[in-house]
Scaffold this active site. Structure first.
Site, PDB file in Angstrom:
ATOM      1  N   TYR A   1       4.356 -12.962   4.457  1.00 54.37           N
ATOM      2  CA  TYR A   1       3.334 -12.212   3.724  1.00 54.37           C
ATOM      3  C   TYR A   1       2.880 -13.062   2.554  1.00 54.37           C
ATOM      4  CZ  TYR A   1       1.407  -8.072   1.231  1.00 54.37           C
ATOM      5  OH  TYR A   1       0.608  -7.167   0.578  1.00 54.37           O
TER       6      TYR A   1
ATOM      7  N   LYS B   1       0.968 -12.373   7.555  1.00 53.10           N
ATOM      8  CA  LYS B   1      -0.122 -11.623   6.941  1.00 53.10           C
ATOM      9  C   LYS B   1      -0.665 -12.499   5.814  1.00 53.10           C
ATOM     10  CE  LYS B   1      -1.333  -7.456   4.348  1.00 53.10           C
ATOM     11  NZ  LYS B   1      -0.863  -6.196   3.712  1.00 53.10           N
TER      12      LYS B   1
ATOM     13  N   THR C   1       0.824  -1.204   0.000  1.00 53.91           N
ATOM     14  CA  THR C   1       0.000   0.000   0.000  1.00 53.91           C
ATOM     15  C   THR C   1       0.856   1.251   0.000  1.00 53.91           C
ATOM     16  OG1 THR C   1      -1.672  -1.245   1.221  1.00 53.91           O
ATOM     17  CG2 THR C   1      -1.933   1.134   1.172  1.00 53.91           C
TER      18      THR C   1
ATOM     19  N   ILE D   1      -3.723  -6.356   8.956  1.00 56.53           N
ATOM     20  CA  ILE D   1      -2.930  -5.286   8.355  1.00 56.53           C
ATOM     21  C   ILE D   1      -3.803  -4.785   7.217  1.00 56.53           C
ATOM     22  CG2 ILE D   1      -0.796  -4.644   7.180  1.00 56.53           C
ATOM     23  CD1 ILE D   1       0.615  -6.897   8.623  1.00 56.53           C
TER      24      ILE D   1
END
Length: 293
Positions: A139, A167, A51, A205
């Protein structure tokens, strides 16, 4: 590092940009955002991740962002830096360039584009764990990397103290993984947040949490208290805005929403393109609804 810090609502900070095609970082806007989310009471911050347009940042920009966030957040909330590359040595170099900073760890996807085997993914993560004493957060984001972390791979890494959490962005895995692995699972797919929390995820997250972090904190509190009636009502009310925030490549719509709220310029760095007029109008309409919650 206490794995208990990897829970709650984490914000994967956007990187405010200015100039033609997002050529420069808006440093004052970044500092304002960090302070805003700290004041909101979020559990932690991720800097220079997906992001945050991390793949488009120069090394000196990444360093400044992470250093600034660590300075502003000290004694308030932990900061994790996004680190990713197709080449393991490149990812290791990124870690080395940040490792002197007071980070809580690194958020690391598998090598993207190459689609390595599970053995290759294990080698990648173990190699990176050897270059730092800070914990790594796995991730799993197959939509972006082209390869998924298998459950056995995650279990193998979870047995090593260097790997503190994951995540998870895969819709199916979010409702199964919390019961399958011995590490905190953080939801990385906003549309699956409530089912993930119900399945045992420890937090999120969340890019969409930029807009109303208080609603995410409230949702997490309801889920922890077992109040699924209020959690479901709240989450159903949040879904229309969440859908719009991910209907164009992240973080295009997030920045448009933040610009409407006066929190951040909507500029993105090329090859990302500005939010379409139609989506911007739809976001503004939905913001009016959501801000009334």
């Amino acid at each position: 590092m206490n794995p208990a810090i990897f829970e709650g609502v984490w914000i994967p900070l956007v990187t405010p940009m200015t100039g033609a095609n997002g050529a420069q970082i808006d440093r004052s806007a970044f500092a304002r955002l960090v302070n805003f989310y700290l004041a909101a009471g979020v559990s932690g911050l991720v800097v220079a991740g997906t992001t945050g347009e991390g793949a488009l940042l120069a090394p000196d920009e990444r360093r400044w962002l992470v250093e600034t966030a660590c300075h502003l957040a000290q004694d308030h909330a932990p900061v994790v830096a996004g680190v990713g590359a197709a080449d393991t040595s490149d990812a290791a170099h990124q870690i080395g360039s940040l490792d002197d900073l007071p980070l809580a760890g690194y958020l690391v996807p598998p090598p993207y584009y190459l689609r390595p085997s599970q053995d290759g993914i294990l080698w990648h993560y173990r190699t990176l764990a050897a270059v730092t004493r800070k914990p790594l957060v796995l991730y799993n984001v197959p939509l972006r990397t082209g390869v998924a972390l298998g459950v056995e791979t995650i279990r193998a890494l979870a047995s090593h103290s260097a790997f503190a959490a994951i995540k998870e962005c895969d819709e199916h895995s979010l409702t199964h993984l919390p019961s399958q692995v011995a590490m905190p699972v953080l939801c990385g797919d906003d549309m699956q947040l409530l089912p993930a929390l119900h399945a045992g995820a420890r937090g999120c997250i969340s890019a969409a949490a930029h807009v109303r972090p208080d609603l995410y904190l409230k949702l997490l509190r309801y889920a922890r208290e077992g109040d699924m009636v209020h959690a479901t009502m709240l989450f159903n009310g949040m879904k229309p805005l969440i859908r719009r925030l991910f209907s164009e490549p992240n973080p295009v719509a997030i920045k448009a929403a933040l610009a409407s709220l006066g929190l951040c310029p909507e500029t993105v760095r090329r090859p990302l393109m500005p939010c379409s007029d139609a989506l911007r109008k739809a976001i503004d309409v939905q913001l009016e609804v959501t801000m009334a919650f």
